[in-house]
Design an enzyme around this catalytic site. Structure first.
Site, short mmCIF file in Angstrom:
data_model
loop_
_atom_site.label_atom_id
_atom_site.label_comp_id
_atom_site.label_asym_id
_atom_site.label_seq_id
_atom_site.Cartn_x
_atom_site.Cartn_y
_atom_site.Cartn_z
N ASP A 1 0.81 -1.21 0.00
CA ASP A 1 0.00 0.00 0.00
C ASP A 1 0.85 1.27 0.00
OD1 ASP A 1 -2.03 -1.72 0.12
OD2 ASP A 1 -2.79 -1.11 2.10
N GLU B 1 3.79 1.85 -1.13
CA GLU B 1 4.43 2.12 -2.41
C GLU B 1 3.38 2.67 -3.39
OE1 GLU B 1 7.32 2.39 -3.24
OE2 GLU B 1 7.31 2.27 -5.43
N ILE C 1 -35.16 -8.67 -18.57
CA ILE C 1 -35.18 -10.11 -18.81
C ILE C 1 -36.48 -10.70 -18.30
CG2 ILE C 1 -33.93 -12.28 -18.46
CD1 ILE C 1 -31.52 -10.83 -17.72
N GLU D 1 -25.01 -17.44 -16.39
CA GLU D 1 -24.30 -16.55 -15.46
C GLU D 1 -25.18 -16.19 -14.28
OE1 GLU D 1 -24.68 -12.45 -18.02
OE2 GLU D 1 -23.56 -14.10 -18.89
N LYS E 1 -27.43 -13.73 -11.75
CA LYS E 1 -28.24 -12.51 -11.83
C LYS E 1 -27.89 -11.67 -10.61
CE LYS E 1 -32.64 -10.72 -13.24
NZ LYS E 1 -32.99 -9.67 -12.30
N ASP F 1 -27.68 -8.57 -7.99
CA ASP F 1 -28.78 -7.82 -7.40
C ASP F 1 -28.32 -6.40 -7.07
OD1 ASP F 1 -31.26 -7.36 -6.45
OD2 ASP F 1 -30.96 -8.37 -4.53
N ARG G 1 -30.21 2.67 -16.13
CA ARG G 1 -31.11 2.12 -17.12
C ARG G 1 -32.32 3.03 -17.34
NH1 ARG G 1 -35.40 -1.60 -16.54
NH2 ARG G 1 -35.77 -2.73 -18.47
N TYR H 1 -19.85 -5.88 -12.12
CA TYR H 1 -19.56 -6.97 -13.05
C TYR H 1 -20.19 -6.64 -14.40
CZ TYR H 1 -17.56 -10.35 -9.79
OH TYR H 1 -16.74 -11.00 -8.92
N LYS I 1 -28.51 -17.31 -21.34
CA LYS I 1 -28.56 -16.58 -22.61
C LYS I 1 -28.15 -17.53 -23.73
CE LYS I 1 -27.29 -12.32 -20.24
NZ LYS I 1 -26.23 -11.35 -19.92
N LYS J 1 -35.04 -18.09 -11.14
CA LYS J 1 -34.90 -17.77 -9.71
C LYS J 1 -34.71 -19.01 -8.86
CE LYS J 1 -36.61 -13.34 -9.66
NZ LYS J 1 -36.46 -12.27 -8.72
N CYS K 1 -33.69 -4.61 33.20
CA CYS K 1 -33.10 -5.68 32.41
C CYS K 1 -33.75 -7.02 32.76
CB CYS K 1 -31.60 -5.74 32.71
SG CYS K 1 -30.80 -7.19 31.97
N CYS L 1 -30.77 -9.13 34.75
CA CYS L 1 -30.17 -8.75 36.04
C CYS L 1 -30.95 -7.68 36.78
CB CYS L 1 -28.72 -8.30 35.84
SG CYS L 1 -28.60 -6.66 35.08
N CYS M 1 -28.99 -2.39 28.89
CA CYS M 1 -28.94 -2.69 30.32
C CYS M 1 -27.74 -1.96 30.89
CB CYS M 1 -28.80 -4.20 30.51
SG CYS M 1 -28.16 -4.65 32.13
N CYS N 1 -24.05 -7.86 34.97
CA CYS N 1 -25.15 -8.56 34.31
C CYS N 1 -24.62 -9.86 33.69
CB CYS N 1 -25.76 -7.68 33.23
SG CYS N 1 -27.06 -8.49 32.28
S1 IVH Z 1 -28.67 -9.09 -19.29
C1 IVH Z 1 -30.73 -9.35 -22.08
N1 IVH Z 1 -27.39 -10.32 -17.36
O1 IVH Z 1 -31.46 -7.81 -14.53
C2 IVH Z 1 -31.24 -8.30 -21.25
N2 IVH Z 1 -28.99 -8.67 -16.75
O2 IVH Z 1 -34.26 -7.78 -15.76
C3 IVH Z 1 -30.18 -7.43 -20.69
N3 IVH Z 1 -29.16 -8.31 -14.32
O3 IVH Z 1 -31.75 -4.54 -15.57
C4 IVH Z 1 -29.78 -7.74 -19.30
N4 IVH Z 1 -27.62 -9.78 -13.73
O4 IVH Z 1 -29.86 -5.03 -14.00
C5 IVH Z 1 -28.32 -9.40 -17.66
N5 IVH Z 1 -26.13 -11.47 -15.77
C6 IVH Z 1 -27.06 -10.55 -16.07
C7 IVH Z 1 -27.72 -9.81 -15.08
C8 IVH Z 1 -28.69 -8.88 -15.45
C9 IVH Z 1 -28.48 -8.87 -13.30
C10 IVH Z 1 -30.22 -7.31 -14.14
C11 IVH Z 1 -30.01 -6.07 -14.93
C12 IVH Z 1 -31.27 -5.82 -15.71
C13 IVH Z 1 -32.23 -6.78 -15.11
C14 IVH Z 1 -33.07 -7.32 -16.21
#
Ligand code: IVH
Length: 680
Positions: free
Chosen positions: A31, A33, A81, A117, A119, A121, A140, A226, A293, A317, A419, A422, A437, A443
């Site tokens: 750090d 450096e 999606i 991949e 999803k 949050d 978005r 990501y 996808k 999900k 409490c 005690c 407390c 206690c």
């Molecule tokens: S692709 C193909 N990939 O989910 C449509 N979205 O409901 C473009 N999200 O607003 C989105 N992980 O914020 C894609 N691996 C992932 C994702 C992802 C989370 C979210 C994204 C988007 C929402 C779509």
């Protein structure tokens, strides 16, 4: 080398280290450096402002607050999606069948290849790179138009300001900004310590941060990112598959999650869904499911989309992490700091893979706001591996005294005045949410909590010293303080109820082993109010040895990174208590030990906490160099002289500041005296 070349070289080097640290999670230099390179770049940019570029690593923070966000029209709409609500394998099969039907495939045709991949949050963001430089970041919004959040996105260290060896005219990268759970917890720990508002969950943390108008506020909240797709591209050779797109983005220096796979057909999807379900709790961030996808971009094109959702992607999900149950009782837990937490005892219910029998109500305010009462039907939620919580009450199902909409059967929740363990008085400072407390270590609940904390894995790490054992040791008055643990003999232990001689021996061995520890663990183990693991590490690194921490006054303590007045006061108060010092001495006498470290320069500095004002031209130091030296040793540099100024460093042609310093009787130093002072 001329300044411009040096600046360019420094930027490249710093970016390389940033990438290693933030994206690859594999730091390449210490750090200190890194800080030195960073300060050199800052100094050069101050000296030659014409060399400053927006993609310089120094430009991540420091932009001015905005009064509003400007709208950005997306060159390519940001789609959403379709969500598959069937959380079973049949959900993945239904998606695969739909894709095959749309493509006119029969059973005889080969399996379709998918990119699978996570999803994430958080919040979807579009990053626009022109000629390799980040020029704009937008949310978005409604998919057509989002908001320009470039300033805030710049503060996210994982997002490169310049791509690596990749400079097409336009490359828009889409992905998710989110907050990891450790970052969320660390941030909240810090906020709590300073008596400030905490974040409700990581998702709100990320969204709230990106919506800050002041980028300095956004910079305080640690965010991650990501990449998962593309927006507009110009002059960038498009790979043939989505998987290859992500590989290419990773090669450009963008963070791409390693939990992804290219799989064949529905079975491949189902396998991925199951694997991630297992890995889920161990991930350092929350996910909302997985995304499938169609891997071939040509097939994606052929499939197209309906309304705003592509036919080639679906979100799959996991079973709900929320469930309905009833409240059987509301009990009170007294923690190691005396904090009193109401806990709802629940009729057992299966949520997100485990059976839940109680849920925290956090504090009296929360319990009253949610108006949870005995007999209520409630929604409980379990997120990741955190303690389950009551989300809300289903009011229609509240038990009433009679059938005609009369009074509820049970009164609203109220905290007792004493409490429950005690009987000491319960206190709640006006500006705090938590009632405590006042019994301290008198206690038994606090004593047990303090011992469990002391022995916990991240503190002294005494294996086997759990709830039940501590309960017995305290209730039988065998152990009163942590130091008593080191006085335990085999006889006393083996005499405890249900304690076999062998396990008594194991625990004694574990206690013995814990004697050799680290300073950070020991400080954390003491259970000082407002001192979590992170702060304990900072204190250990800063002071190097325990006596220095114990002897530091609040001013010195505040020189430690992230220690504000409240935390400093807690630490000073703890060590001012003779009882605490005695326990520490007993622990040391019992043989608890750790290697001392070298204190960082700042802790020993004669100028730590002192305020300087610089005026005039010094013979050999530039103003920035002098300022860097002062700050590196924990001093502050102010712009004008006041009663609070400790020293004025004056050079040739010093003006009114020098006059004012003389008038106020502030110490005045020339460069030689200044150098002597900082070396003293
Ligand atoms: S692709 C193909 N990939 O989910 C449509 N979205 O409901 C473009 N999200 O607003 C989105 N992980 O914020 C894609 N691996 C992932 C994702 C992802 C989370 C979210 C994204 C988007 C929402 C779509």
């Amino acid at each position: 080398m001329d300044a411009a070349a040096r600046v360019a070289a420094l930027r490249r080097e710093i970016e390389r280290h940033n990438h290693a640290y933030y994206v690859l999670d594999a730091p390449t230099i210490p750090d200190a450096e890194y800080d030195r390179l960073f300060r050199e770049l800052q100094a050069l940019e101050t000296e030659y402002p014409q060399l400053i570029r927006t993609d310089s690593p120094t430009q991540r923070v420091g932009a001015k607050p905005l009064s509003e966000f400007f709208p950005v029209r997306h060159a390519v709409p940001m789609l959403s999606i379709r969500t598959e609500t069937d959380t079973e394998p049949t959900g993945a099969r239904a998606f695969d069948a739909r894709v095959r039907r749309e493509l006119g495939l029969s059973e005889a045709d080969a399996a379709i290849e998918y990119a699978a991949e996570l999803k994430f949050d958080g919040l979807a963001i579009n990053l626009r790179y022109e000629h390799g430089v980040l020029v704009q970041a937008a949310t978005r919004g409604d998919g057509e138009t989002g908001e320009d959040v470039t300033q805030n996105i710049r503060t996210v260290h994982r997002i490169p300001l310049r791509l690596h060896d990749c400079a097409p005219p336009v490359l828009e990268v889409r992905g998710e900004v989110f907050m990891s759970r450790p970052d969320f917890e660390r941030y909240n720990e810090k906020q709590r310590a300073q008596g400030r508002a905490t974040l409700v969950n990581p998702r709100n943390g990320a969204a709230g941060s990106i919506r800050q108008l002041d980028p300095a506020m956004a910079a305080e909240r640690p965010l991650s990112f990501y990449a998962y797709g593309l927006g507009e591209t110009r002059g960038w050779e498009l790979p043939a598959t989505h998987g290859a797109v992500l590989d290419a983005l990773a090669a450009c220096g963008l963070p791409v999650c390693e939990h992804r796979a290219v799989v064949q057909g529905a079975d491949g999807l189902i396998g991925f869904h199951a694997r991630i379900r297992e890995a889920r709790d161990a991930l350092p961030f929350d996910i909302d499911g997985v995304v499938y996808k169609v891997n071939s971009l040509a097939l994606q094109q052929q499939l197209g989309f309906v309304t705003r959702e592509p036919r080639w992607a679906v979100a799959h999900k996991y079973p709900a992490e929320e469930a309905l149950t009833t409240v059987e009782a509301i009990e009170l837990q007294v923690g190691r700091t005396g904090a009193i937490t109401p806990v709802a005892r629940l009729a057992p219910v299966f949520v997100g893979g485990v059976t839940v029998t109680n849920a925290t109500l956090h504090n009296e305010g929360e319990a009253r706001r949610k108006d949870v009462r005995i007999g209520d039907t409630v929604i409980v939620r379990r997120a990741g591996d955190v303690i389950p919580e009551v989300v809300s009450v289903v009011m229609e199902r509240r038990p009433m005294k009679d059938l005609f909409g009369g009074e509820p059967l049970h009164p609203p929740f109220a905290l007792p005045k004493t409490c429950p363990v005690c009987r000491s008085a319960v206190e709640r400072p006006e500006d705090e949410a938590i009632a405590r407390c006042t019994g301290g270590l008198f206690c038994p609940a606090q004593r047990k909590g303090a011992l469990l904390h002391f022995a916990s894995r991240r503190a002294m790490d005494i294996e086997g010293l759990g709830d039940k054992l501590v309960e017995q040791l305290v209730d039988n008055a065998i152990v009163k303080t942590p130091a008593d643990l080191y006085k335990l003999g085999l006889l006393a232990m083996a005499n405890l109820e249900r304690m076999a001689e062998k396990s008594a021996g194991n625990i004694l061995a574990a206690i013995e082993k814990s004697k050799t520890t680290t300073l950070a663990r020991f400080i954390f183990a003491l259970g000082i109010r407002n001192v979590g693991e992170a702060t304990a590490k900072d204190l250990a690194r800063h002071f190097g040895n325990l006596d220095a921490v114990m002897n530091a006054d609040v001013d010195r303590l505040q020189q430690v990174p992230d220690v504000g007045p409240i935390v400093a006061a807690s630490i000073a108060r703890f060590f001012a208590e003779p009882h605490n010092v005695e326990v520490i001495e007993q622990l040391r006498a019992a043989g608890v030990n750790w290697p001392d470290g070298a204190p960082s320069a700042v802790a020993n500095s004669p100028i730590a906490g002192k305020t300087f004002v610089l005026t005039g031209t010094l013979p050999t130091l530039t103003r920035d160099e002098a300022k860097d030296m002062i700050e590196a040793l924990g001093g502050k540099v102010a712009g004008s002289v006041s009663k609070k100024t400790d020293y004025v460093v004056a050079g040739a042609e010093a003006g009114s500041k020098l006059d004012k310093a003389q008038a106020l009787g502030v110490s005045i130093l020339d460069e030689t005296q200044f150098r002597e002072l900082i070396l003293s």
